[in-house]
Design an enzyme around this catalytic site. Structure first.
Site, short mmCIF file in Angstrom:
data_model
loop_
_atom_site.label_atom_id
_atom_site.label_comp_id
_atom_site.label_asym_id
_atom_site.label_seq_id
_atom_site.Cartn_x
_atom_site.Cartn_y
_atom_site.Cartn_z
CD GLU A 170 -3.15 -0.02 2.33
OE1 GLU A 170 -4.75 -0.03 2.37
OE2 GLU A 170 -2.89 -0.77 3.26
CD GLU B 296 -10.26 -2.04 7.84
OE1 GLU B 296 -8.84 -2.61 9.05
OE2 GLU B 296 -9.61 -1.74 6.78
CG ASP C 233 -7.21 -5.95 4.81
OD1 ASP C 233 -7.17 -6.24 6.84
OD2 ASP C 233 -7.75 -5.18 4.66
C1 BDP Z 1 -5.80 -2.69 5.74
C2 BDP Z 1 -7.00 -1.41 6.67
C3 BDP Z 1 -5.50 -0.50 5.92
C4 BDP Z 1 -4.42 -1.21 7.07
C5 BDP Z 1 -4.30 -2.23 6.10
C6 BDP Z 1 -2.60 -2.81 6.82
O1 BDP Z 1 -7.95 -1.15 5.89
O2 BDP Z 1 -6.02 0.98 6.68
O3 BDP Z 1 -3.50 -0.08 6.65
O4 BDP Z 1 -4.90 -3.19 5.99
O5 BDP Z 1 -2.71 -3.94 7.78
O6 BDP Z 1 -7.11 -3.38 6.81
O7 BDP Z 1 -1.78 -3.02 6.34
#
Ligand code: BDP
Length: 691
Positions: free
Chosen positions: A289, A390, A362
Site C-alpha cells: 500500500e 474494521e 484482510d
Molecule cells: C487494511 C486496512 C488498512 C491497513 C492495512 C494494513 O484497511 O487501513 O493499513 O490493512 O494492515 O486492513 O496494512
C-alpha cells in the site's frame, strides 16, 4: 457508571456468604518494599485497591504475617517468605511471566501466596487473584500454576501524529502526543488495563508509519510514555518507516545493502536504547500500500527485516515484519503474501518475527486461515488479529470475535511438525487495537469484550470462548445470573450473526469503501456473482491456484466443491446457485435464509438486552441500547441489499417466504433493495397484483 473502568471495577461482592469468606481470606498484604515505578509496587497498589473494593474493607500493607488472611506477594529475590515457602525450581519452570497462586499455612496462619520468578509474573498473578474474586470463585484452596502460552502478547495501535486513527472508531488516538512526555491518569489506566489481562507490549503508532516517530524530538517525548508502560510491565514498540534513513537521515537511499543505511539504523537503535533501555523493537509494514521497503531496491523482505534486526540485536530488541501485502488486484491478493514470503523461509535473522494476518486477505468476517502459518517452519511467526472491528461492524455492531480467533488458533495446518495447529506454531500475537479517546475507550460498551478476549486468548489459546466471554461479563457487569447468562450468549452468537446478515459463505468484500455499509455492486470483481452462480474460483484446476498453498489433505479438501467446508465455499469456488450445501439447502436459499435469520437474530439481541433493563446501570444500558438500535437498522440494510443483489443476479425465487410474510413482518422495514425483495419471494404475484 460510564464504562471507564472496563473490567477493573472492583465493586463490593454482593453475595453475603462469599463476602464473609473473602473478608476472612484477605485481611492484609505482605509485599516487598518497592520504589515508585517498580512493577512490584504496581502489583501491591493494585491488590490493595482491588481487595479493598471487593471486600468493602480497607486492606492494608503490613511488614509481616500478622494473622490469618495475609496475601504474600513477591519473587524469590525480593521476598524471604516466597524464597522459603515456594518451590524455586517450579517458579523457574514457569518463567518470569508465569506465576503461582497458592493457599498456604505460613507462620501458623492461613495465607495466600502470589509468587513468580519475575516481577511481571507477580503482577499477572495478583490480577489472576483479583479476577477470582471478581468472578465470585471459591478461593479457599488455591493451587494455581500458570504460564503464558505465548511470549509476545502485543497490541498494535494504528494511531497517527494528528491523533487520527487508521480504522479507529472510538474517537481520537488514546495517546496525547502533544502532552508527552507528561502523561496523566488515563495512560496509567491504559497500562493497568492491558497488564490486567497479560499484555506484554504495545506498538503505539500506525503501521503506515510516519518517520517522525523515530526523530529525536519524538523519542524524547516517548520516554514519558515508556515510563508509565514500564511501571505495568509493558514494553513500548514503534512502527518504523523503512525510508526513515532518507527522510530523517538525509541519505540518498534506504537500500539495506548500503553501508550508510546500515550505520544509520545502528545509530538510531543506539539513540533509542539510550532513551528507552527496555524498548521492545520495531514493527514494519514494507512494500505494501505505498509503504517503502526493500523490494524497491531489488532486495527481499528478509534483507529488509535483517537490516533492522541487526541494529536492535545488541540491545535484545526484535523486529516484527509484517507478512501482509495489500494487493489491489483481487485475482492475486489471496496468494500474494504466501508467494512473497514462503520462499524466504529460513532467511530471517533469529530476532525477526513475521507477523501474519489470520486470513490471506484482510480481516473479512470469514476467511480461510492464512496458509503461511503452515508454510514457514524455519521462521518465527506471530498472528495478527484485528480487535478494532474494521470490517465487522466498527463500533456500531456487536460482533464478539473470540469464537473466530479460537478457530484460527485451533486450525490444523497439517504441517509436518509436532504441534501443527496455529496455536502450536505461533509464538505470539498482535491485536490491532480498538481503544480511543472516548471516555469508555471503545464507544460501544460491549466491544471491550473483544479487547479482553483477545488478550486472554493470546495468554492461553486453549481457553474456551464461553469461559472467556462469561469472565468478561462478570467483571464488567457483575454476577447477576440473568445478566451473566443473557449477555454471555449475546456475545457468543454475535460473530456468526454478523456473518449471516452480511457476507455469505466466505464471500467477503460486499462492503463499501467505508468498510461498514453494504455495497455488493461496487465489489463485483470480488464476489463474482453472475446469472448462474457466485463466488471466487481460487482452485488449482480452474481458478487462481490458491488451494495449492495448503498441505494435504487441506489442499484437496478445499479444491473439491464437494468437500470444501460450506463456510468457505464462495471464497474458494464459483458455485451455481442451485448447488446443494452440506446443510442440504441450495446455495441461493442459504443466502436468503441466513440474511433473514441474521436480521431476526439482531432483533433478538436487542430484545435480550432490553430484558436486562432493570439489572444494568442506566448509562451503560442506554448507550448499549442506542448501539443495538443502530445495529438493527444497519442489519436491515445489509439483509435487503445482499438478498436483493443475489436475486438480481440469479433471479432465483425464495422458496420459503412470500411477500405477504415480508410485509407482515412489520417491525422489519424493508430498506435497501425492496423491489427485489418483493419480486424474489416464491410463488407470489407481484406486490401490485396481490394488493
Ligand atoms: C487494511 C486496512 C488498512 C491497513 C492495512 C494494513 O484497511 O487501513 O493499513 O490493512 O494492515 O486492513 O496494512
Amino acid at each position: 457508571e460510564d464504562g471507564y473502568e472496563l473490567w477493573l471495577r472492583y465493586r463490593k461482592v454482593d453475595k453475603p456468604d462469599l463476602l464473609a469468606e473473602y473478608r476472612r481470606t484477605f485481611t492484609h498484604l505482605v509485599a516487598p518494599p518497592a520504589a515508585d515505578g517498580d512493577v512490584l509496587r504496581s502489583a501491591a497498589t493494585e491488590v490493595l485497591q482491588g481487595l479493598s473494593g471487593l471486600t468493602g474493607r480497607t486492606v492494608t500493607q503490613q511488614s509481616k504475617v500478622q494473622r490469618d488472611g495475609a496475601v504474600i506477594i513477591g519473587t524469590p529475590a525480593t521476598s524471604a517468605l516466597v524464597a522459603q515457602y515456594v518451590d524455586r525450581s517450579e517458579l523457574r519452570a514457569l518463567g518470569p511471566d508465569g506465576y503461582v497462586v497458592l493457599s498456604r499455612r505460613i507462620a501458623g496462619h492461613a495465607t495466600t501466596v502470589v509468587a513468580s520468578e519475575g516481577k511481571r509474573g507477580v503482577l499477572y498473578g495478583i490480577f489472576h487473584l483479583l479476577r477470582l474474586l471478581q468472578t465470585q470463585r471459591d478461593v479457599r484452596r488455591l493451587d494455581i500454576h500458570e504460564r503464558p502460552a505465548n511470549a509476545l502478547r502485543l497490541v498494535d495501535h494504528w494511531d497517527n501524529l494528528d491523533r487520527s486513527v487508521e480504522r479507529g472508531y472510538a474517537g481520537e488516538s488514546v495517546f496525547d502526543w502533544d502532552a508527552l512526555p507528561t502523561t496523566g491518569q488515563r495512560m496509567t489506566d491504559y497500562a493497568r488495563t492491558l497488564a490486567s489481562v497479560g499484555i506484554s507490549g504495545t506498538v503505539v503508532n500506525n503501521v503506515n508509519a510516519n518517520p517522525v516517530f523515530l526523530s529525536t524530538d519524538m523519542l524524547q517525548k516517548l520516554t514519558g510514555l515508556a515510563a508509565v508502560l514500564r511501571t505495568w510491565g509493558l514494553t513500548l514498540h514503534l512502527s518504523a518507516n523503512f525510508a526513515a534513513p532518507i527522510s530523517l537521515g538525509g541519505l540518498a537511499t534506504a537500500d539495506p545493502f548500503d553501508e550508510g543505511v546500515q550505520a544509520w539504523w545502528r545509530d538510531k537503535a543506539r539513540e533509542i536504547y539510550q532513551l528507552i533501555p527496555d524498548f521492545g523493537g520495531f514493527l514494519v509494514k514494507a512494500d505494501s500500500e505505498g509503504q517503502p521497503g526493500p523490494v524497491s531496491y531489488g532486495r527481499t523482505h528478509a534483507d529488509g527485516a535483517n537490516l533492522l534486526a541487526r541494529a536492535v540485536k545488541p540491545y535484545g530488541g526484535i523486529v516484527m515484519w509484517r507478512g501482509f501485502i495489500h494487493d489491489f488486484d483481487p485475482v492475486t491478493w489471496a496468494s500474494k503474501s504466501y508467494l512473497t514470503f514462503q520462499p524466504l523461509d529460513g532467511k530471517f535473522d533469529p530476532n525477526v518475527i513475521v507477523q501474519v494476518k489470520n486470513g490471506p486477505i484482510d480481516f473479512q468476517v470469514r476467511e480461510p486461515v492464512h496458509p503461511l502459518f503452515g508454510a514457514m517452519p524455519q521462521t518465527r511467526l506471530m498472528a495478527e488479529l484485528q480487535i478494532t472491528q474494521e470490517y465487522t461492524g466498527q463500533s456500531t455492531h456487536l460482533c464478539y470475535l473470540v469464537p473466530e480467533w479460537k478457530q484460527v488458533y485451533d486450525f490444523d495446518t497439517h504441517a509436518a511438525r509436532p504441534e501443527p495447529t496455529v496455536a502450536g506454531i505461533v509464538e505470539g500475537a498482535a491485536g490491532v487495537m480498538n481503544f480511543g479517546s472516548d471516555r469508555n475507550w471503545t464507544r460501544h460498551p460491549l466491544n471491550a469484550a473483544n479487547t479482553h478476549g483477545y488478550a486472554r486468548l493470546v495468554w492461553n489459546p486453549a481457553l474456551a470462548a464461553e469461559e472467556v466471554a462469561e469472565e468478561w461479563v462478570r467483571m464488567t457487569f457483575g454476577s447477576d445470573d440473568r445478566v451473566v447468562r443473557t449477555l454471555t450468549s449475546m456475545l457468543l452468537g454475535s460473530w456468526e450473526t454478523y456473518e449471516d446478515y452480511t457476507s455469505p459463505l466466505g464471500s467477503g468484500f460486499l462492503i463499501g469503501i467505508d468498510h461498514f455499509t453494504p455495497s455488493p455492486e461496487s465489489n463485483a470483481p470480488w464476489n463474482r456473482a453472475d446469472a448462474e452462480g457466485a463466488g471466487f474460483d481460487r482452485t488449482v484446476a480452474t481458478g487462481v491456484g490458491f488451494t495449492a498453498h495448503y498441505h494435504p489433505p487441506l489442499s484437496q479438501q478445499y479444491e473439491s466443491l464437494a468437500s470444501c467446508p460450506d463456510e468457505l465455499l464462495m471464497f474458494i469456488h464459483h458455485v451455481p446457485y442451485s448447488h446443494r450445501l452440506h446443510s442440504g439447502k441450495t446455495m441461493i436459499q442459504h443466502i436468503y435464509d441466513t440474511h433473514f435469520d441474521g436480521l431476526d437474530a439482531v432483533h433478538g439481541l436487542r430484545a435480550s438486552w432490553r430484558s436486562l433493563r432493570s439489572r444494568v446501570d442506566r448509562r451503560r444500558y442506554d448507550t448499549t441500547l442506542e448501539r443495538l438500535d443502530r445495529q438493527v437498522e444497519q442489519a436491515t440494510l445489509w439483509r435487503d441489499s445482499i438478498v436483493g443483489y443475489y436475486f438480481d443476479k440469479g433471479r432465483v425465487l425464495d422458496e420459503s417466504r412470500s411477500w405477504v410474510q415480508l410485509k407482515q413482518a412489520g417491525d422489519q422495514p424493508l430498506l435497501g433493495g425492496w423491489p427485489n425483495l418483493f419480486a424474489m419471494t416464491a410463488g407470489n404475484a407481484s406486490p401490485r397484483q396481490a394488493e
